[in-house]
Design an enzyme around this catalytic site. Structure first.
Site, PDB file in Angstrom:
ATOM      1  N   GLU A 257       7.053  -3.617   9.100  1.00 53.71           N
ATOM      2  CA  GLU A 257       6.782  -2.277   9.176  1.00 53.71           C
ATOM      3  C   GLU A 257       5.377  -2.074   8.822  1.00 53.71           C
ATOM      4  O   GLU A 257       5.087  -2.093   7.571  1.00 53.71           O
ATOM      5  CB  GLU A 257       7.780  -1.595   8.224  1.00 53.71           C
ATOM      6  CG  GLU A 257       9.315  -1.645   8.556  1.00 53.71           C
ATOM      7  CD  GLU A 257       9.703  -0.737   9.652  1.00 53.71           C
ATOM      8  OE1 GLU A 257       8.779   0.206  10.255  1.00 53.71           O
ATOM      9  OE2 GLU A 257      10.772  -0.736  10.050  1.00 53.71           O
ATOM     10  N   CYS A 291       2.829   6.363   6.013  1.00 58.41           N
ATOM     11  CA  CYS A 291       2.670   5.507   7.306  1.00 58.41           C
ATOM     12  C   CYS A 291       2.538   6.426   8.415  1.00 58.41           C
ATOM     13  O   CYS A 291       2.221   6.147   9.393  1.00 58.41           O
ATOM     14  CB  CYS A 291       3.542   4.247   7.464  1.00 58.41           C
ATOM     15  SG  CYS A 291       4.947   4.670   6.859  1.00 58.41           S
TER      16      CYS A 291
HETATM   17  P1  NAP Z   1      -0.945  -3.869   1.851  1.00 57.28           P
HETATM   18  O1  NAP Z   1      -2.230  -4.059   1.028  1.00 57.28           O
HETATM   19  O2  NAP Z   1      -0.614  -4.573   2.988  1.00 57.28           O
HETATM   20  O3  NAP Z   1       0.083  -4.318   0.607  1.00 57.28           O
HETATM   21  C1  NAP Z   1       1.450  -4.404   0.967  1.00 57.28           C
HETATM   22  C2  NAP Z   1       2.220  -5.300   0.047  1.00 57.28           C
HETATM   23  O4  NAP Z   1       1.715  -6.817   0.606  1.00 57.28           O
HETATM   24  C3  NAP Z   1       1.615  -5.266  -1.368  1.00 57.28           C
HETATM   25  O5  NAP Z   1       2.813  -5.780  -2.073  1.00 57.28           O
HETATM   26  C4  NAP Z   1       0.663  -6.631  -1.545  1.00 57.28           C
HETATM   27  O6  NAP Z   1       0.511  -6.958  -2.779  1.00 57.28           O
HETATM   28  C5  NAP Z   1       1.292  -7.437  -0.682  1.00 57.28           C
HETATM   29  N1  NAP Z   1       0.218  -8.442   0.023  1.00 57.28           N
HETATM   30  C6  NAP Z   1      -1.256  -8.516   0.030  1.00 57.28           C
HETATM   31  N2  NAP Z   1      -1.677  -9.406   0.549  1.00 57.28           N
HETATM   32  C7  NAP Z   1      -0.782 -10.443   0.688  1.00 57.28           C
HETATM   33  C8  NAP Z   1      -0.583 -11.907   0.995  1.00 57.28           C
HETATM   34  N3  NAP Z   1      -1.659 -12.320   1.322  1.00 57.28           N
HETATM   35  N4  NAP Z   1       0.638 -12.469   1.079  1.00 57.28           N
HETATM   36  C9  NAP Z   1       1.597 -11.690   0.502  1.00 57.28           C
HETATM   37  N5  NAP Z   1       1.601 -10.475   0.345  1.00 57.28           N
HETATM   38  C10 NAP Z   1       0.514  -9.759   0.414  1.00 57.28           C
HETATM   39  O7  NAP Z   1      -0.433  -2.433   1.968  1.00 57.28           O
HETATM   40  P2  NAP Z   1      -0.612  -1.175   0.885  1.00 57.28           P
HETATM   41  O8  NAP Z   1      -2.016  -0.630   0.937  1.00 57.28           O
HETATM   42  O9  NAP Z   1       0.210  -1.310  -0.405  1.00 57.28           O
HETATM   43  O10 NAP Z   1       0.414   0.226   2.015  1.00 57.28           O
HETATM   44  C11 NAP Z   1      -0.398   0.798   2.728  1.00 57.28           C
HETATM   45  C12 NAP Z   1       0.155   0.272   4.504  1.00 57.28           C
HETATM   46  O11 NAP Z   1       1.295   0.245   4.621  1.00 57.28           O
HETATM   47  C13 NAP Z   1      -0.498   1.287   5.445  1.00 57.28           C
HETATM   48  O12 NAP Z   1      -1.127   0.453   6.387  1.00 57.28           O
HETATM   49  C14 NAP Z   1       0.771   1.888   5.832  1.00 57.28           C
HETATM   50  O13 NAP Z   1       0.690   2.478   6.856  1.00 57.28           O
HETATM   51  C15 NAP Z   1       1.754   0.797   5.571  1.00 57.28           C
HETATM   52  N6  NAP Z   1       3.040   1.283   5.575  1.00 57.28           N
HETATM   53  C16 NAP Z   1       4.135   1.123   6.627  1.00 57.28           C
HETATM   54  C17 NAP Z   1       5.380   1.739   6.462  1.00 57.28           C
HETATM   55  C18 NAP Z   1       6.343   1.620   7.607  1.00 57.28           C
HETATM   56  O14 NAP Z   1       7.398   1.768   7.204  1.00 57.28           O
HETATM   57  N7  NAP Z   1       5.977   1.197   8.796  1.00 57.28           N
HETATM   58  C19 NAP Z   1       5.740   2.286   5.411  1.00 57.28           C
HETATM   59  C20 NAP Z   1       4.899   2.459   4.328  1.00 57.28           C
HETATM   60  C21 NAP Z   1       3.543   1.905   4.477  1.00 57.28           C
HETATM   61  P3  NAP Z   1      -0.413  -6.450  -3.879  1.00 57.28           P
HETATM   62  O15 NAP Z   1      -0.202  -5.064  -4.043  1.00 57.28           O
HETATM   63  O16 NAP Z   1      -0.179  -7.438  -5.044  1.00 57.28           O
HETATM   64  O17 NAP Z   1      -1.928  -6.735  -3.185  1.00 57.28           O
END
Ligand code: NAP
Length: 480
Positions: A257, A291
């Site tokens: 997602e 998002c």
């Molecule tokens: P993110 O930086 O991708 O982080 C999401 C999760 O992934 C966090 O728990 C992060 O951990 C973890 N993560 C980062 N690097 C990783 C790796 N190499 N291996 C495993 N896990 C890893 O995203 P965000 O900034 O928190 O959220 C914003 C994004 O989410 C936006 O693009 C938004 O559109 C999207 N989003 C989508 C939806 C949907 O339902 N489609 C809903 C909400 C948000 P850490 O925090 O420890 O870095």
């Protein structure tokens, strides 16, 4: 330590991690800071590879004694009740750690109840289907049916922006499906997920069914990817991280997602006041960090000036400030890096800034409206994830569709029009997982099938749909 790093909010909580039914410390801590004040609002034990392996061991042990569906449903219903009873505390925690205004935090806390409630329904409905065996000559004299069985251990990774309800969208359908979970919440917002874990335990969830490991993403992610016992990874977050996870785990079921650059079309015949009202509220709620936050608005040229005249004052009327204030509409973005990136994108745009474009004296980005940016300006073609929206005049509905689709993303889109035929013709042409008509595409109700196409993901959430992803069909054939 400088005075900034020393500040600790009076309400700061210290949280251990839940692994195999034990609340553990690791000797190392993550400091969770308010994105608004910078104060430490909590400390969470920091896990790494070792704790993640232990969590998977515990999940494996839990699955050896499956929980019957009625028991799983009962626990899910109890969690919904506990969320209701502790609504204020849940909302305040979301506000503290994510900087989400209380108005929006309360909505999120209430939606989490809904997610648990719908998941309880799904737990009770889990069933396979009969296979019409005599439809083929080979099947004559045989009876066959499918069972829906839990896929196994689920690794769940969640983002910062809905620290309670998006975690609920992982935990509740997993339990409904009969799966044990290892959850890795966002490091910026792990407190709500640990509160949810506490509520699930209080509701009677036995040891090992839910394990929460906050900590270094790459270490925890590596273990979840490499361990063959983890059958499914369910990830919500950015595309860069999500698609790499999928590439590295070809034998697991990986549900993604991801982001969006949400477009809306405003037809010439639209009630512009109504559209402006909805879009002003939905482009800036939680400072645009949803998002499906409205980001790009395409208005038919005849209505453009009227729309802008109705929209901009409504944006300017939004209250920007402390998220703990019940009147605040727009608070901070998650951190300094995000703030700098967003302002940089705004300043690099060739469009005309109609309002905002700068920060308040507290450093909060003012809700920003940019008219007529170039198609390749980042505010127009990338996911801003901040309080910024673009407005663009277009000459026809076809041009609006083309511009709305001119993105690698495909999560949700919307159209405002009085003409039902136009709306129904446009909906299938918008290349998105969901299309809203006369409603902002930021709308989501938790039972809906929610998810994207193209770079926005490969799955649908909403308990009924998530449960489908987290179960497998087992065929049973009987010779009569
Ligand atoms: P993110 O930086 O991708 O982080 C999401 C999760 O992934 C966090 O728990 C992060 O951990 C973890 N993560 C980062 N690097 C990783 C790796 N190499 N291996 C495993 N896990 C890893 O995203 P965000 O900034 O928190 O959220 C914003 C994004 O989410 C936006 O693009 C938004 O559109 C999207 N989003 C989508 C939806 C949907 O339902 N489609 C809903 C909400 C948000 P850490 O925090 O420890 O870095």
């Amino acid at each position: 330590m400088d005075s900034y790093t020393c500040r600790v909010a009076a309400t700061a909580t210290e949280r251990k991690l839940l692994v195999g039914g034990d609340w553990i410390e690791t000797g190392d801590w993550i400091e969770v800071r308010s994105p608004y004040s910078g104060d430490v609002v909590g400390r969470v034990a920091k896990a790494g590879r070792e704790e993640t392996r232990r969590a998977i061991d515990a999940a494996e042990r839990a699955l050896r004694e499956p929980l019957p569906a009625h028991k799983r449903a009962e626990i899910l219903v109890k969690v919904a009740g506990l969320l209701g009873r502790r609504h204020d505390e849940v909302a305040r925690l979301i506000c503290d750690e994510a900087g989400k205004p209380m108005k929006a935090a309360r909505v999120e806390a209430a939606r989490a109840m809904s997610t648990f409630t719908f998941s309880a329904v799904e737990a009770r409905k889990l069933a396979g289907e009969m296979v019409p065996m005599d439809a083929a000559q080979a099947g004559e004299g045989k009876l066959a049916f499918t069972l829906r069985l839990p896929i196994g251990i689920v690794g769940a990774i969640t983002p910062f922006n809905f620290p309670c309800n998006l975690v609920a969208h992982k935990l509740a359908p997993s339990l409904a499906a009969g799966c044990a979970v290892v959850l890795k919440p966002a490091s910026q917002t792990p407190l709500s997920s640990l509160l949810l874990a506490e509520l699930m335990e209080e509701a009677g969830l036995p040891a090992g069914w839910l394990n929460v490991v906050a900590g270094k993403a790459s270490e925890i992610g590596d273990v979840l990817i490499e361990d063959d016992r983890v059958a499914a990874l369910t990830f919500t977050g950015s595309g860069d991280v999500g698609w790499k996870l999928k590439e590295r785990a070809p034998r697991k079921r990986v549900s993604l997602e991801l982001g969006n650059a949400t477009p809306v079309i405003v037809d010439a015949n639209t009630d512009v006041e109504r559209a402006a009202e909805k879009l002003a509220a939905n482009a800036f709620s939680f400072a645009g960090q949803s998002c499906i936050s409205v980001q790009r608005i395409y208005v038919l040229r005849d209505a453009f000036d009227d729309f802008v005249a109705a929209f901009v004052p409504r944006v300017e009327a939004l209250k920007v400030g402390d998220p703990a204030d019940e009147e605040t509409d727009v608070g901070p973005v998650i951190d300094e890096d995000a703030r700098e990136r967003i302002l940089e994108w705004v300043h690099a745009s060739s469009g005309e800034i109609l309002t905002g474009g700068d920060a308040t004296h507290e450093g909060l980005i003012r809700p920003t409206v940019i008219a007529r940016p170039k198609p390749d300006d980042k505010v127009e073609c990338e996911e801003v994830f901040g309080p910024v929206v673009t407005v663009n005049p277009v000459d026809s509905i076809d041009e609006a569709i083309e511009r709305a689709n001119a993105t690698r993303y495909g999560l949700q889109a919307g159209i405002f029009t009085r003409d039902l035929t136009t709306a129904l013709k446009v909906a299938p042409k918008l290349d998105f997982g969901g299309v809203t008509i006369n409603e902002a595409p930021t709308f989501r109700s938790d039972q809906m099938p929610y998810g994207g196409v193209k770079a926005s993901g490969n799955t649908r959430e909403g308990p009924a749909y998530a449960v489908r992803e987290l179960t497998e069909e087992r065929l049973v054939v009987i010779q009569l």
